[in-house]
Design an enzyme around this catalytic site. Sequence first.
Site, PDB file in Angstrom:
ATOM      1  N   GLU A   1      16.995 -28.965   1.478  1.00 47.00           N
ATOM      2  CA  GLU A   1      17.984 -29.013   1.979  1.00 47.00           C
ATOM      3  C   GLU A   1      18.191 -30.067   3.406  1.00 47.00           C
ATOM      4  O   GLU A   1      17.579 -29.544   4.352  1.00 47.00           O
ATOM      5  CB  GLU A   1      18.725 -27.746   2.134  1.00 47.00           C
ATOM      6  CG  GLU A   1      19.890 -27.533   3.073  1.00 47.00           C
ATOM      7  CD  GLU A   1      20.453 -26.194   3.217  1.00 47.00           C
ATOM      8  OE1 GLU A   1      21.344 -25.802   3.879  1.00 47.00           O
ATOM      9  OE2 GLU A   1      19.514 -25.281   2.892  1.00 47.00           O
TER      10      GLU A   1
ATOM     11  N   ASP B   1      29.324 -27.341  11.287  1.00 44.37           N
ATOM     12  CA  ASP B   1      28.698 -26.457  10.510  1.00 44.37           C
ATOM     13  C   ASP B   1      29.040 -24.970  10.777  1.00 44.37           C
ATOM     14  O   ASP B   1      28.101 -24.290  11.175  1.00 44.37           O
ATOM     15  CB  ASP B   1      27.195 -26.651  10.252  1.00 44.37           C
ATOM     16  CG  ASP B   1      26.577 -25.783   9.347  1.00 44.37           C
ATOM     17  OD1 ASP B   1      26.883 -25.286   8.438  1.00 44.37           O
ATOM     18  OD2 ASP B   1      25.397 -25.330   9.359  1.00 44.37           O
TER      19      ASP B   1
ATOM     20  N   ASP C   1      30.350 -22.451   8.735  1.00 41.77           N
ATOM     21  CA  ASP C   1      30.223 -21.591   7.785  1.00 41.77           C
ATOM     22  C   ASP C   1      31.135 -20.460   7.708  1.00 41.77           C
ATOM     23  O   ASP C   1      30.918 -19.342   7.943  1.00 41.77           O
ATOM     24  CB  ASP C   1      28.871 -21.053   7.983  1.00 41.77           C
ATOM     25  CG  ASP C   1      27.690 -22.013   7.845  1.00 41.77           C
ATOM     26  OD1 ASP C   1      28.057 -22.640   6.656  1.00 41.77           O
ATOM     27  OD2 ASP C   1      26.645 -21.888   8.589  1.00 41.77           O
TER      28      ASP C   1
ATOM     29  N   ASP D   1      26.979 -19.972   1.191  1.00 43.56           N
ATOM     30  CA  ASP D   1      26.236 -19.913   2.456  1.00 43.56           C
ATOM     31  C   ASP D   1      27.274 -19.820   3.787  1.00 43.56           C
ATOM     32  O   ASP D   1      27.710 -21.057   3.990  1.00 43.56           O
ATOM     33  CB  ASP D   1      25.387 -21.460   2.547  1.00 43.56           C
ATOM     34  CG  ASP D   1      24.487 -21.150   3.936  1.00 43.56           C
ATOM     35  OD1 ASP D   1      24.579 -20.306   4.543  1.00 43.56           O
ATOM     36  OD2 ASP D   1      23.834 -22.108   4.267  1.00 43.56           O
TER      37      ASP D   1
ATOM     38  N   ASP E   1      24.816 -28.700   1.037  1.00 45.64           N
ATOM     39  CA  ASP E   1      25.473 -27.728   1.661  1.00 45.64           C
ATOM     40  C   ASP E   1      26.698 -28.457   2.314  1.00 45.64           C
ATOM     41  O   ASP E   1      26.724 -29.239   2.958  1.00 45.64           O
ATOM     42  CB  ASP E   1      24.488 -27.234   2.921  1.00 45.64           C
ATOM     43  CG  ASP E   1      25.215 -26.067   3.650  1.00 45.64           C
ATOM     44  OD1 ASP E   1      26.286 -26.001   3.923  1.00 45.64           O
ATOM     45  OD2 ASP E   1      24.431 -24.966   3.572  1.00 45.64           O
TER      46      ASP E   1
ATOM     47  N   TRP F   1      14.760 -25.141   4.040  1.00 48.37           N
ATOM     48  CA  TRP F   1      15.676 -25.818   5.086  1.00 48.37           C
ATOM     49  C   TRP F   1      14.971 -25.542   6.226  1.00 48.37           C
ATOM     50  O   TRP F   1      14.566 -24.267   6.528  1.00 48.37           O
ATOM     51  CB  TRP F   1      17.090 -25.375   5.228  1.00 48.37           C
ATOM     52  CG  TRP F   1      17.656 -25.953   6.426  1.00 48.37           C
ATOM     53  CD1 TRP F   1      18.419 -27.081   6.486  1.00 48.37           C
ATOM     54  CD2 TRP F   1      17.845 -25.190   7.624  1.00 48.37           C
ATOM     55  NE1 TRP F   1      18.900 -27.246   7.703  1.00 48.37           N
ATOM     56  CE2 TRP F   1      18.693 -25.895   8.297  1.00 48.37           C
ATOM     57  CE3 TRP F   1      17.517 -23.867   8.136  1.00 48.37           C
ATOM     58  CZ2 TRP F   1      18.888 -25.679   9.753  1.00 48.37           C
ATOM     59  CZ3 TRP F   1      17.880 -23.765   9.547  1.00 48.37           C
ATOM     60  CH2 TRP F   1      18.486 -24.488  10.288  1.00 48.37           C
TER      61      TRP F   1
ATOM     62  N   LYS G   1      20.631 -31.700   6.531  1.00 47.16           N
ATOM     63  CA  LYS G   1      21.744 -31.258   7.585  1.00 47.16           C
ATOM     64  C   LYS G   1      22.060 -32.192   8.518  1.00 47.16           C
ATOM     65  O   LYS G   1      21.179 -33.150   8.776  1.00 47.16           O
ATOM     66  CB  LYS G   1      21.092 -30.016   8.475  1.00 47.16           C
ATOM     67  CG  LYS G   1      22.503 -29.350   9.144  1.00 47.16           C
ATOM     68  CD  LYS G   1      21.923 -27.926   9.789  1.00 47.16           C
ATOM     69  CE  LYS G   1      23.104 -27.409  10.422  1.00 47.16           C
ATOM     70  NZ  LYS G   1      22.846 -25.908  10.959  1.00 47.16           N
TER      71      LYS G   1
ATOM     72  N   HIS H   1      27.001 -28.956   5.856  1.00 46.42           N
ATOM     73  CA  HIS H   1      25.820 -29.892   6.516  1.00 46.42           C
ATOM     74  C   HIS H   1      26.175 -31.476   6.608  1.00 46.42           C
ATOM     75  O   HIS H   1      25.151 -32.363   6.642  1.00 46.42           O
ATOM     76  CB  HIS H   1      24.631 -29.650   5.593  1.00 46.42           C
ATOM     77  CG  HIS H   1      23.809 -28.320   5.947  1.00 46.42           C
ATOM     78  ND1 HIS H   1      22.711 -27.835   5.824  1.00 46.42           N
ATOM     79  CD2 HIS H   1      24.464 -27.260   6.714  1.00 46.42           C
ATOM     80  CE1 HIS H   1      22.589 -26.877   6.232  1.00 46.42           C
ATOM     81  NE2 HIS H   1      23.513 -26.521   6.754  1.00 46.42           N
TER      82      HIS H   1
ATOM     83  N   HIS I   1      25.025 -25.210  -1.882  1.00 44.79           N
ATOM     84  CA  HIS I   1      25.304 -24.189  -0.726  1.00 44.79           C
ATOM     85  C   HIS I   1      26.996 -24.501  -0.555  1.00 44.79           C
ATOM     86  O   HIS I   1      27.371 -25.347   0.183  1.00 44.79           O
ATOM     87  CB  HIS I   1      24.657 -24.235   0.416  1.00 44.79           C
ATOM     88  CG  HIS I   1      23.286 -23.609   0.413  1.00 44.79           C
ATOM     89  ND1 HIS I   1      22.445 -23.554   1.436  1.00 44.79           N
ATOM     90  CD2 HIS I   1      22.912 -23.059  -0.716  1.00 44.79           C
ATOM     91  CE1 HIS I   1      21.363 -22.752   0.802  1.00 44.79           C
ATOM     92  NE2 HIS I   1      21.558 -22.498  -0.373  1.00 44.79           N
TER      93      HIS I   1
END
Length: 412
Positions: free
Chosen positions: A220, A288, A290, A320, A253, A179, A222, A256, A280
């Site tokens: 990956e 994002d 997380d 993640d 993800d 990424w 985003k 993302h 993820h």
Amino acid sequence: MSYDSAKAAFADWGVDTETALSKLAEIPISMHCWQGDDVVGFEAKTGNSGGGIQATGNHPGRARTPDELRADLEFSYSMIPGKHRLNLHACYLDTDQNPDRDEIEYSHFAPWVDWATDQGLGLDFNPTFFAHEKADDNLTLSHPDQGIREFWIEHGKRSRDIAAQMGAALGSPVVNNIWVPDGYKDTPVDRMEPRQRLENSLDTMMATKHDKAQMLDAVESKLFGIGVEACTVGSHEFYMGYATRKGTLLCLDMGHFHPTENVADKLSSVALSVDEILLHVSRPMRWDSDHVILLDDAILQMAQELVSAGLLDRTHIGLDFFDATISRTAAWVIGTRNMQKALLRALLAPWDRLKSAENNLDYTSRLVVTEEIKDLPYATVWAEFCDRMGVPSGQSLISDLHQYQAGVSGRG
């Protein structure tokens, strides 16, 4: 309710709890090292985080050394049923040396491999394309400066070599996930050349083929991040096409994409074009951000899609998130267990009955069954799973988490 009573309740719906528990015990979750220290790592920092990576909070007890991080991980794994994996970033090297990113070697991570061997854990790996002076422009593999691109290409090559050596030592393929934070804060006038540079850099970086029994490449995407709000070079469309053409894994993800997108819905579509998927699992809140994953609709739907579509054998599940407002070890434990709980619920669903109703266009029966099985005693089956695996559940889990946190809160 006793487990025998719960087992009988599921049997009434044609579901064998023993089969579900056996399958759950075989599903590894790759826990991410960066939750333990707020994405700081163990090297001299020379740049900003880049790409929207930011841990908020300052809860006591952050791991400051590899040994402290490993101790926190050992406790966390002891609270999680089953055998799992650890996902390492390249900035988490364990060495007295201070190599730059384009100088890292397997020896700098050998202590992690020795520890993983002792713990019976698998490893996964990630080159670190952020928190470095050569990433301060939020451009790395797509940078217009060839010298900067070559620096990051070399870092990526070395990361792949390290991952392959880890996989050989552990006898389990290491997923090496790529990424990059590349993008623009304001609207660029040229999106094509940066994406061409990114593709060429990736091709050069991955030109050397590795045994897939040792290392698997993943890419990956985003949507956006802080500082790259207007354009992300490595978009979903870019990497979807790249993974399809080049035969890499595609990483999805959950943080993302746009907050209104259902990432679980992407699995079956992606699976028609790529052989294997990397997940993820995260919980975005408006962006994002997380957050620690909850047992919410997004996670339940993700697990349901994995089981219903028969994708468990083709999907590598990783976590993640990084929340520094709460106990970091508790975040690992809660997040991983919630992923397992979601998988257990999916494994305990009467899929044949549901699919039969749907294929017969009997949407009424599909809805009735879907809603009625929500009342089944999943918690009792989960408690049985934890008991068989020798880990706590319920009130005893809370006590153990608090006790460990009290022991590490004095870290400066």
